[in-house]
Scaffold this active site. Sequence first.
Site, PDB file in Angstrom:
ATOM      1  N   ASP A  37      -5.855  -0.677  -1.991  1.00 32.21           N
ATOM      2  CA  ASP A  37      -6.596  -1.535  -2.909  1.00 32.21           C
ATOM      3  C   ASP A  37      -7.941  -2.001  -2.363  1.00 32.21           C
ATOM      4  O   ASP A  37      -8.176  -2.001  -1.158  1.00 32.21           O
ATOM      5  CB  ASP A  37      -5.771  -2.778  -3.235  1.00 32.21           C
ATOM      6  CG  ASP A  37      -5.778  -3.788  -2.089  1.00 32.21           C
ATOM      7  OD1 ASP A  37      -5.422  -3.395  -0.957  1.00 32.21           O
ATOM      8  OD2 ASP A  37      -6.157  -4.951  -2.311  1.00 32.21           O
ATOM      9  N   ASP A  68      -5.241   1.461  10.525  1.00 32.96           N
ATOM     10  CA  ASP A  68      -6.653   1.171  10.767  1.00 32.96           C
ATOM     11  C   ASP A  68      -6.787   0.762  12.240  1.00 32.96           C
ATOM     12  O   ASP A  68      -6.855   1.614  13.124  1.00 32.96           O
ATOM     13  CB  ASP A  68      -7.060   0.063   9.780  1.00 32.96           C
ATOM     14  CG  ASP A  68      -8.550  -0.216   9.747  1.00 32.96           C
ATOM     15  OD1 ASP A  68      -9.319   0.585  10.285  1.00 32.96           O
ATOM     16  OD2 ASP A  68      -8.957  -1.226   9.163  1.00 32.96           O
ATOM     17  N   ARG A  84      -5.039   0.286  -6.857  1.00 27.86           N
ATOM     18  CA  ARG A  84      -3.811   0.894  -6.302  1.00 27.86           C
ATOM     19  C   ARG A  84      -3.257   1.984  -7.215  1.00 27.86           C
ATOM     20  O   ARG A  84      -2.572   2.887  -6.776  1.00 27.86           O
ATOM     21  CB  ARG A  84      -2.725  -0.170  -6.111  1.00 27.86           C
ATOM     22  CG  ARG A  84      -3.043  -1.214  -5.057  1.00 27.86           C
ATOM     23  CD  ARG A  84      -1.783  -2.009  -4.727  1.00 27.86           C
ATOM     24  NE  ARG A  84      -2.068  -3.244  -4.045  1.00 27.86           N
ATOM     25  CZ  ARG A  84      -2.265  -3.357  -2.722  1.00 27.86           C
ATOM     26  NH1 ARG A  84      -2.217  -2.293  -1.961  1.00 27.86           N
ATOM     27  NH2 ARG A  84      -2.510  -4.524  -2.174  1.00 27.86           N
ATOM     28  N   PHE A  87     -14.231   2.439   4.144  1.00 28.90           N
ATOM     29  CA  PHE A  87     -13.243   1.822   3.273  1.00 28.90           C
ATOM     30  C   PHE A  87     -12.767   2.793   2.201  1.00 28.90           C
ATOM     31  O   PHE A  87     -13.564   3.445   1.533  1.00 28.90           O
ATOM     32  CB  PHE A  87     -13.817   0.557   2.623  1.00 28.90           C
ATOM     33  CG  PHE A  87     -12.746  -0.297   2.031  1.00 28.90           C
ATOM     34  CD1 PHE A  87     -12.004  -1.140   2.835  1.00 28.90           C
ATOM     35  CD2 PHE A  87     -12.439  -0.222   0.682  1.00 28.90           C
ATOM     36  CE1 PHE A  87     -10.970  -1.904   2.307  1.00 28.90           C
ATOM     37  CE2 PHE A  87     -11.422  -0.987   0.141  1.00 28.90           C
ATOM     38  CZ  PHE A  87     -10.693  -1.830   0.950  1.00 28.90           C
ATOM     39  N   VAL A  88     -11.458   2.895   2.046  1.00 26.48           N
ATOM     40  CA  VAL A  88     -10.889   3.802   1.046  1.00 26.48           C
ATOM     41  C   VAL A  88     -10.011   3.037   0.056  1.00 26.48           C
ATOM     42  O   VAL A  88      -9.463   1.985   0.379  1.00 26.48           O
ATOM     43  CB  VAL A  88     -10.091   4.954   1.701  1.00 26.48           C
ATOM     44  CG1 VAL A  88     -10.995   5.895   2.460  1.00 26.48           C
ATOM     45  CG2 VAL A  88      -8.987   4.424   2.622  1.00 26.48           C
ATOM     46  N   GLU A 123       3.685   4.070   6.143  1.00 26.02           N
ATOM     47  CA  GLU A 123       2.470   3.261   5.969  1.00 26.02           C
ATOM     48  C   GLU A 123       1.473   3.991   5.087  1.00 26.02           C
ATOM     49  O   GLU A 123       1.460   5.225   5.044  1.00 26.02           O
ATOM     50  CB  GLU A 123       1.803   3.046   7.341  1.00 26.02           C
ATOM     51  CG  GLU A 123       2.243   1.793   8.070  1.00 26.02           C
ATOM     52  CD  GLU A 123       1.452   0.554   7.622  1.00 26.02           C
ATOM     53  OE1 GLU A 123       0.904   0.560   6.496  1.00 26.02           O
ATOM     54  OE2 GLU A 123       1.406  -0.406   8.394  1.00 26.02           O
ATOM     55  N   ASP A 124       0.616   3.232   4.421  1.00 21.25           N
ATOM     56  CA  ASP A 124      -0.479   3.854   3.665  1.00 21.25           C
ATOM     57  C   ASP A 124      -1.595   4.278   4.609  1.00 21.25           C
ATOM     58  O   ASP A 124      -2.088   5.391   4.562  1.00 21.25           O
ATOM     59  CB  ASP A 124      -1.024   2.900   2.585  1.00 21.25           C
ATOM     60  CG  ASP A 124      -1.415   1.520   3.120  1.00 21.25           C
ATOM     61  OD1 ASP A 124      -1.123   1.211   4.303  1.00 21.25           O
ATOM     62  OD2 ASP A 124      -2.017   0.734   2.369  1.00 21.25           O
ATOM     63  N   GLY A 178       0.766  -1.245   0.000  1.00 22.83           N
ATOM     64  CA  GLY A 178       0.000   0.000   0.000  1.00 22.83           C
ATOM     65  C   GLY A 178       0.796   1.293   0.000  1.00 22.83           C
ATOM     66  O   GLY A 178       0.314   2.314  -0.482  1.00 22.83           O
ATOM     67  N   LYS A 227      -7.261   6.099  10.616  1.00 23.43           N
ATOM     68  CA  LYS A 227      -8.685   6.010  10.983  1.00 23.43           C
ATOM     69  C   LYS A 227      -8.747   6.030  12.507  1.00 23.43           C
ATOM     70  O   LYS A 227      -8.697   4.968  13.135  1.00 23.43           O
ATOM     71  CB  LYS A 227      -9.292   4.693  10.461  1.00 23.43           C
ATOM     72  CG  LYS A 227      -9.478   4.631   8.955  1.00 23.43           C
ATOM     73  CD  LYS A 227     -10.130   3.310   8.569  1.00 23.43           C
ATOM     74  CE  LYS A 227     -10.257   3.157   7.076  1.00 23.43           C
ATOM     75  NZ  LYS A 227     -10.674   1.786   6.692  1.00 23.43           N
TER      76      LYS A 227
HETATM   77  P1  IMP Z   1      -4.497  -2.488  10.577  1.00 18.58           P
HETATM   78  O1  IMP Z   1      -3.577  -3.606  10.989  1.00 18.58           O
HETATM   79  O2  IMP Z   1      -5.916  -2.774  10.970  1.00 18.58           O
HETATM   80  O3  IMP Z   1      -4.048  -1.128  11.068  1.00 18.58           O
HETATM   81  O4  IMP Z   1      -4.547  -2.496   9.004  1.00 18.58           O
HETATM   82  C1  IMP Z   1      -3.562  -1.950   8.218  1.00 18.58           C
HETATM   83  C2  IMP Z   1      -3.614  -2.446   6.787  1.00 18.58           C
HETATM   84  O5  IMP Z   1      -4.942  -2.843   6.388  1.00 18.58           O
HETATM   85  C3  IMP Z   1      -3.214  -1.311   5.867  1.00 18.58           C
HETATM   86  O6  IMP Z   1      -1.813  -1.267   5.674  1.00 18.58           O
HETATM   87  C4  IMP Z   1      -3.989  -1.648   4.607  1.00 18.58           C
HETATM   88  O7  IMP Z   1      -3.239  -2.526   3.800  1.00 18.58           O
HETATM   89  C5  IMP Z   1      -5.233  -2.356   5.091  1.00 18.58           C
HETATM   90  N1  IMP Z   1      -6.387  -1.421   5.162  1.00 18.58           N
HETATM   91  C6  IMP Z   1      -6.984  -0.942   6.280  1.00 18.58           C
HETATM   92  N2  IMP Z   1      -8.005  -0.117   5.985  1.00 18.58           N
HETATM   93  C7  IMP Z   1      -8.060  -0.066   4.639  1.00 18.58           C
HETATM   94  C8  IMP Z   1      -8.927   0.637   3.699  1.00 18.58           C
HETATM   95  O8  IMP Z   1      -9.841   1.399   4.044  1.00 18.58           O
HETATM   96  N3  IMP Z   1      -8.658   0.427   2.376  1.00 18.58           N
HETATM   97  C9  IMP Z   1      -7.653  -0.382   1.923  1.00 18.58           C
HETATM   98  N4  IMP Z   1      -6.830  -1.051   2.763  1.00 18.58           N
HETATM   99  C10 IMP Z   1      -7.044  -0.900   4.114  1.00 18.58           C
END
Ligand code: IMP
Length: 185
Positions: A163, A106, A169, A156-157, A102-103, A48, A134
């Site tokens: 992606d 979440d 992407r 969701f984005v 990081e992208d 990402g 988020k």
């Molecule tokens: P976390 O471990 O829940 O913080 O998730 C992080 C990863 O989940 C990110 O690096 C993304 O690859 C993916 N992700 C979380 N939210 C989104 C979204 O809204 N769109 C696309 N990918 C997401």
Amino acid sequence: MNTIKIEDKEFEILLENENIAKRTRLIGIQINVDYESKCPIFIGVLNGSFLFMADLVKEITLPCEMAFIRVSSYKDTQSTGEIKEVFGLPADLKDRDIILVEDIVDTGFTLGYILKEVYKQQPASVKVCSLLLKPEALKAPIEELEYVGFEVANEFVVGYGLDYNGLGRNLNHIYKAKTVTAPLP
Ligand code: IMP
């Protein structure tokens, strides 16, 4: 185009590329100031972060190094937890100043795991630079989260590296999933 469709989902524009570029430039300036006379190593989390990382490092005027890591996750059959594994982490991070790129953050679980792995090598410092956050989804505060491009709602984005089912992407802007409103009776 303000609305796009990827597979079954409709998305509407959330952040235009020019807006992302402006914010990225400001973060770059801040990093240049914060790391003056240091040589940080930027570590991008694939897939990402690839576009954000590329645009961010172009704003950096410091001597710096770059690396990319990938995190795989799979369900442990023995427990309910998700096991993660980090691939490609450089082995020489001792006493280095690290900026994880990081992208999106979440829940923060992925980042938490990466941080644990990075700290094993006793770096001098670790900060995180995430294009998106988020805040409502974040499970626990992350002290290292120093640079955030934009805070977004818990939706969701897609686009600019992010992606949906592997697609989207390559999109220049960031889009959010359209909320489906029930038809009036
Ligand atoms: P976390 O471990 O829940 O913080 O998730 C992080 C990863 O989940 C990110 O690096 C993304 O690859 C993916 N992700 C979380 N939210 C989104 C979204 O809204 N769109 C696309 N990918 C997401």
